[in-house]
Motif scaffolding. Structure first.
Motif, PDB file in Angstrom:
ATOM      1  N   VAL A 126      17.636  -1.586  12.947  1.00  0.00           N
ATOM      2  CA  VAL A 126      18.024  -1.120  11.656  1.00  0.00           C
ATOM      3  C   VAL A 126      19.616  -1.034  11.713  1.00  0.00           C
ATOM      4  O   VAL A 126      20.079  -0.812  12.770  1.00  0.00           O
ATOM      5  N   GLU A 127      20.281  -0.849  10.428  1.00  0.00           N
ATOM      6  CA  GLU A 127      21.829  -0.500  10.616  1.00  0.00           C
ATOM      7  C   GLU A 127      22.063   0.941  10.737  1.00  0.00           C
ATOM      8  O   GLU A 127      22.028   1.643   9.405  1.00  0.00           O
ATOM      9  N   HIS A 128      22.388   1.523  11.688  1.00  0.00           N
ATOM     10  CA  HIS A 128      22.544   2.936  11.637  1.00  0.00           C
ATOM     11  C   HIS A 128      23.754   3.429  10.811  1.00  0.00           C
ATOM     12  O   HIS A 128      23.630   4.508  10.267  1.00  0.00           O
ATOM     13  N   ARG A 129      24.738   2.633  10.568  1.00  0.00           N
ATOM     14  CA  ARG A 129      25.710   2.825   9.672  1.00  0.00           C
ATOM     15  C   ARG A 129      25.604   2.519   8.103  1.00  0.00           C
ATOM     16  O   ARG A 129      26.331   3.218   7.474  1.00  0.00           O
ATOM     17  N   ALA A 130      24.574   1.857   7.976  1.00  0.00           N
ATOM     18  CA  ALA A 130      24.029   1.634   6.433  1.00  0.00           C
ATOM     19  C   ALA A 130      22.789   1.854   5.808  1.00  0.00           C
ATOM     20  O   ALA A 130      22.591   2.043   4.757  1.00  0.00           O
ATOM     21  N   ASP A 150      19.473   0.802  16.927  1.00  0.00           N
ATOM     22  CA  ASP A 150      20.783   0.354  16.065  1.00  0.00           C
ATOM     23  C   ASP A 150      20.859  -1.236  16.404  1.00  0.00           C
ATOM     24  O   ASP A 150      21.308  -1.767  17.314  1.00  0.00           O
ATOM     25  N   ALA A 151      20.836  -2.109  15.241  1.00  0.00           N
ATOM     26  CA  ALA A 151      20.917  -3.534  15.157  1.00  0.00           C
ATOM     27  C   ALA A 151      22.385  -3.941  14.979  1.00  0.00           C
ATOM     28  O   ALA A 151      22.700  -5.083  14.571  1.00  0.00           O
ATOM     29  N   TRP A 152      22.995  -2.941  14.639  1.00  0.00           N
ATOM     30  CA  TRP A 152      24.445  -3.015  14.063  1.00  0.00           C
ATOM     31  C   TRP A 152      25.212  -4.055  14.949  1.00  0.00           C
ATOM     32  O   TRP A 152      25.832  -5.010  14.712  1.00  0.00           O
TER      33      TRP A 152
END
Length: 388
Positions: A126-130, A150-152
Motif C-alpha cells: 500500500v502507499e504509506h504516504r497516501a 510500503d509500495a511507494w
C-alpha cells in the motif's frame, strides 16, 4: 495534437508486472490518483477532486488479471449497465467492480477481489504516504491473514522511466505551456494587473487543449521574491521584474515551466543576473546524465553560482515530472539515487531577495548519451521584455 492515449494507455504494462513479480508483495492495493492512473490507464480530474470516492487498483503478483474498484456509476457505465452515459475513455483493466456510497462498501469490494484472487494471506503493498487509514484497517478486519508494507518506492520505480508515448505527451504539454507563458509575458502593458496577464495565459492554454490548471505562480516587483505568489491585483509598472511558474495537465500529465520577465526594457543589472543564472542552468542540464546523483548536481550548482559571482539561494535544482508534478527524483542534497536513462526532469534555478525574484525552469529528457532541453534549445534563452 491528439491527446487520447493508445489502447493500452501510456504505461509499460510489462514493466509494471516484471517489477511487481520481482518485489516482495503478493499484490498491491493502490489508491493514490497518480498511481491508479498509471496502473489502470484511466484518468479523470474527479479522482483528485472527490477523494472520498476512491479509484482503487488491486494488482496481483501472480500474473492474474488486476481488478479496478471504482464508484458504481462509473463501473455501471463501463460495464454497460445503469443509466449513466459512457465516458470518452475507459481503463485497460477489464475486471471493473463498482461500490456504493463513500464508506465501507469499497473495502468490502476490495476484500472480495483479493479473496477471489486467492490472496488471503501474505504481504500487500500500500502507499504509506497516501492510502487512507480506513482502507488498511478495514482490510485487516476482513482479511486478518494479510500483512502490509510500503509500495511507494516500487510504484515510483514503475513510473520513473517514461515510455515514448509519455515523453511525447510531456514534451507537448511543456512546450505548449512555455510558448503561451512567454507570449503572455511579452504582451504585458504597464498599468495592467497580474491577474489580467494570468487570465490571458490560462485562456490561451485552455484553448489549445490544456484540461486542468495545476498552478499559476505570478509575482511582480517585491512579490517576485515570495515563495509561491498567486496572481493578484497589483499593477505592473515599467521596469518591474516578474517571476512566473505555470503548469497544466493533459490526460493527467503535467507541465511545469518558469519564466522571468521585465515590464518594458530590462536594466543592465537585471540582464546580468539573469544571464548568470541562465549559464548555470545550462551547466546543470549538461551534467544531468545517467549515473549522476542528485546531490552532485546541487553541489555543482553551488560552485557554478559562486563562479558567476552570485550567491546560491535556491533549495532545489530540479525534480522529476510525469503524472506527478514533483516526481522523484527530487534534485536536492537529501536525494542519493542516481539518474537513469529515460527519466524526464524539470531543471529549475533562480535567485530571490525581499525585493525581486528570478526563476528559470525547463523540461528535459535524460538520454543514454546526453540530456536534452526540450523547451529551450541551447543558446536561445533570453530575459523576456514586454511590450513598451
Amino acid at each position: 495534437m491528439t491527446t487520447n492515449p493508445p489502447a493500452t494507455g501510456y504505461a509499460d504494462v510489462g514493466r509494471i508486472q516484471r517489477l511487481l513479480d520481482a518485489g516482495p508483495f503478493d499484490a498491491i492495493v493502490s489508491t493514490w490518483p497518480e498511481n491508479t492512473h498509471y496502473l489502470s490507464g484511466f484518468y479523470h480530474p474527479d479522482m483528485r477532486l472527490t477523494w472520498e470516492r476512491l479509484h482503487i487498483v488491486v494488482w496481483p503478483a501472480n500474473g492474474a488479471p488486476p481488478v479496478y474498484v471504482v464508484p458504481a456509476p462509473r463501473a455501471d457505465a463501463w460495464n454497460g449497465a445503469g443509466t449513466w452515459a459512457r465516458e470518452e475513455s475507459r481503463p485497460r483493466i477489464q475486471d471493473i467492480r463498482g461500490y456504493q456510497g463513500e464508506h465501507d462498501h469499497m473495502i468490502d469490494v476490495v476484500a472480495e477481489a483479493l479473496t477471489g484472487l486467492g490472496i488471503t494471506s501474505g504481504l500487500i503493498g500500500v502507499e504509506h504516504r497516501a492510502t487512507p487509514y480506513k482502507i488498511v484497517e478495514g482490510l485487516r478486519r476482513r482479511l486478518p491473514g494479510l500483512r502490509y508494507g510500503d509500495a511507494w518506492p516500487l510504484l515510483n520505480e514503475m513510473r520513473r522511466v517514461k515510455t515514448p508515448a509519455e515523453v511525447a505527451l510531456l514534451t507537448h504539454v511543456n512546450r505548449m505551456t512555455a510558448r503561451h507563458l512567454e507570449n503572455g509575458l511579452r504582451s504585458i502593458v504597464a498599468g495592467e494587473s497580474e491577474r489580467a496577464v494570468a487570465a490571458r495565459v490560462t485562456d490561451a492554454l485552455m484553448r489549445e487543449g490544456a484540461q486542468e490548471l495545476t498552478h499559476s505562480i505570478f509575482g511582480g516587483g517585491c512579490r517576485a521574491g515570495q515563495w509561491h505568489p498567486w496572481p493578484g491585483d497589483q499593477t505592473l509598472e515599467a521596469g518591474m521584474l516578474i517571476r512566473t511558474d505555470w503548469g497544466v495537465r493533459i490526460d493527467g500529465y503535467c507541465s511545469d515551466i518558469a519564466r522571468t520577465a521585465v515590464v518594458g526594457t530590462a536594466s543592465r543589472a537585471q540582464r546580468t543576473r539573469f544571464d548568470r543564472i541562465s549559464a548555470v542552468h545550462d551547466t546543470i542540464v549538461e551534467a544531468a546524465r545517467p549515473g549522476v546523483v542528485a546531490r552532485e548536481l546541487v553541489h555543482l550548482a553551488q560552485r557554478a553560482y559562486e563562479r558567476q559571482g552570485e550567491e546560491f539561494r535556491w533549495s532545489i535544482v530540479g525534480h522529476g515530472i510525469g503524472l506527478v508534478l514533483h516526481e522523484e527524483p527530487q534534485l536536492t542534497v537529501e536525494y542519493d539515487e542516481p539518474l537513469v536513462e529515460g527519466m524526464t526532469l524539470e531543471i529549475e534555478l533562480g535567485w530571490t531577495d525581499p525585493a525581486q525574484g528570478f526563476h528559470i525552469e525547463d523540461f528535459v529528457h535524460v538520454g543514454r548519451d546526453e540530456t536534452v532541453n526540450l523547451t529551450t534549445p541551447p543558446g536561445t534563452r533570453v530575459l523576456i521584455e514586454s511590450a513598451r
